[in-house]
Design a protein around this motif. Sequence first.
Motif, PDB file in Angstrom:
ATOM      1  N   GLU A 246       0.828  -1.204   0.000  1.00  0.00           N
ATOM      2  CA  GLU A 246       0.000   0.000   0.000  1.00  0.00           C
ATOM      3  C   GLU A 246       0.864   1.257   0.000  1.00  0.00           C
ATOM      4  N   LEU A 247       1.891   1.262   0.837  1.00  0.00           N
ATOM      5  CA  LEU A 247       2.756   2.434   0.913  1.00  0.00           C
ATOM      6  C   LEU A 247       3.642   2.567  -0.316  1.00  0.00           C
TER       7      LEU A 247
ATOM      8  N   GLU B 262       1.623   4.441  -2.660  1.00  0.00           N
ATOM      9  CA  GLU B 262       1.570   5.841  -2.233  1.00  0.00           C
ATOM     10  C   GLU B 262       2.867   6.563  -2.576  1.00  0.00           C
TER      11      GLU B 262
ATOM     12  N   ARG C   4       2.927   7.447  -6.257  1.00  0.00           N
ATOM     13  CA  ARG C   4       2.042   8.580  -6.548  1.00  0.00           C
ATOM     14  C   ARG C   4       2.589   9.877  -5.960  1.00  0.00           C
ATOM     15  N   GLN C   5       3.158   9.783  -4.763  1.00  0.00           N
ATOM     16  CA  GLN C   5       3.677  10.962  -4.077  1.00  0.00           C
ATOM     17  C   GLN C   5       4.782  11.625  -4.887  1.00  0.00           C
TER      18      GLN C   5
ATOM     19  N   GLU D  72      -2.494   4.031 -10.064  1.00  0.00           N
ATOM     20  CA  GLU D  72      -3.198   4.146  -8.782  1.00  0.00           C
ATOM     21  C   GLU D  72      -4.154   2.963  -8.622  1.00  0.00           C
TER      22      GLU D  72
ATOM     23  N   SER E 113      -3.246  -2.382  -4.149  1.00  0.00           N
ATOM     24  CA  SER E 113      -4.185  -2.704  -3.063  1.00  0.00           C
ATOM     25  C   SER E 113      -4.537  -4.186  -3.067  1.00  0.00           C
TER      26      SER E 113
END
Length: 447
Positions: A427-428, A431, A434-435, A443, A447
């Motif tokens: 999950e991270l 992130e 995307r970050q 995206e 998951s």
Amino acid sequence: MIIIDTALARRAAEARPIRVGMVGAGFMGSGIALQIAQSVPGVQICAIAARQTDQARAVFEASRKGEAVRVTQSVDDVSRAIREDAPVVTEDPAVMAAAKGLDAIIEVTGSMDYALRGVETAISTGKHVVLMNAELDGTIGPLLAQRARAAGVVYTNADGDQPGVQMNLIRFVKGIGVKPVLAGNIKGLQDTDRTPDTQRGFAEKWGQNVAMVTSFADGTKIAFEQAIVANGTGMRVARRGMIGPDPTGKDPTAPLRPLEDFVDMLRPHIDPDGPGIVDFVVGARPGPGVFVLGTHDDPRQQHYLALYKLGDGPFYLFYTPYHLCHFEVPMTVARAVLFADAALTPLSGPQVGVVATAKRDLGAGDQIDGIGGFMTYGQAENYDVIARDRLLPMGLAEGAILKRPVSKGAVLHFEDVDLPSGSRVAELYGEMERQFSRVPEMEGAYS
């Protein structure tokens, strides 16, 4: 390190030791606890989180002898034990990291989601984080470092581990005005065909985890280590898997060659005007240790460097012929707590990652066994390539189910696997991508 011993002596004299929690109670964790108890006044390990609390209790009993060890799963009870100066163990890293009274945590498990429970909680509750976990750091370190900076705490890899030793050497080289162009690791063996079966005897001899030992031998560990050096410096890899000159022919008993011999092997891959590269060599002396190649563009300073026996250039060799692992970790804790100084932390977004590669022919329906296993090994690759080609990070591979056959030596892609559900690290990772705006179209893929 000279200023650190003085600062720690002052803390010891004032009876104000740096209070530390540790995640992990295995081979490295037990060494750290013993080192701090015997040789590092001014630091105290107060709490240990481990899946096996009996193992954590044994670590305390071997280092803080004569003290009753408490066992609890309550944050309040851990906080009370720290306040009352009683050693305490718990199963849950988040419970320990949430407790009051700790200045920092040391993470030494090499795990992913389990380690992350302690790391995330420590950052969110204002504690510094010291990692001996290149696997976690090399997977999502840039995101964790960004969170730590926002929280006002230090997130760092450790002195003593080869990445931290490299970074210390890089800082020294830069400090004397030489430009680092290559950060290197010295290995005694590199063989991607190694498995737990081939490494079991070595692991048992030294009391180490066989999967971890296998990851050393098959190249996964060094890929993670060099990735985090790249992320901490802005360096890159010259090619997937790095150059890795190896004149030993995978024979660990082959005669060692002077480290200077390897400079010519690496020379064609170095761009003196570029950001620099991370790499490794096999079978060099002195070793094991680390080295840095640097350049200097001032003819007068080049003259001095020649006088001081570093040669005529254009590349000057600096090396540290050892890395002392757990002996040096307490120094990282002191650097973070007393001076807000990281041994090695990501600068910003990811530069290099580690991709999963088939160790043998894999079939549809196979479940990947993870780092140091029978099925895959890790290779360092530049992050823009990883993102562009949707390559599967080694840190996310464990438990993934293959949807199609993959041949030995092939790199795995996200589209080749179904990832296990519920992974916090996965999950991270999404992130993080995307970050740092690498692959916004992906995206939801993690998951």
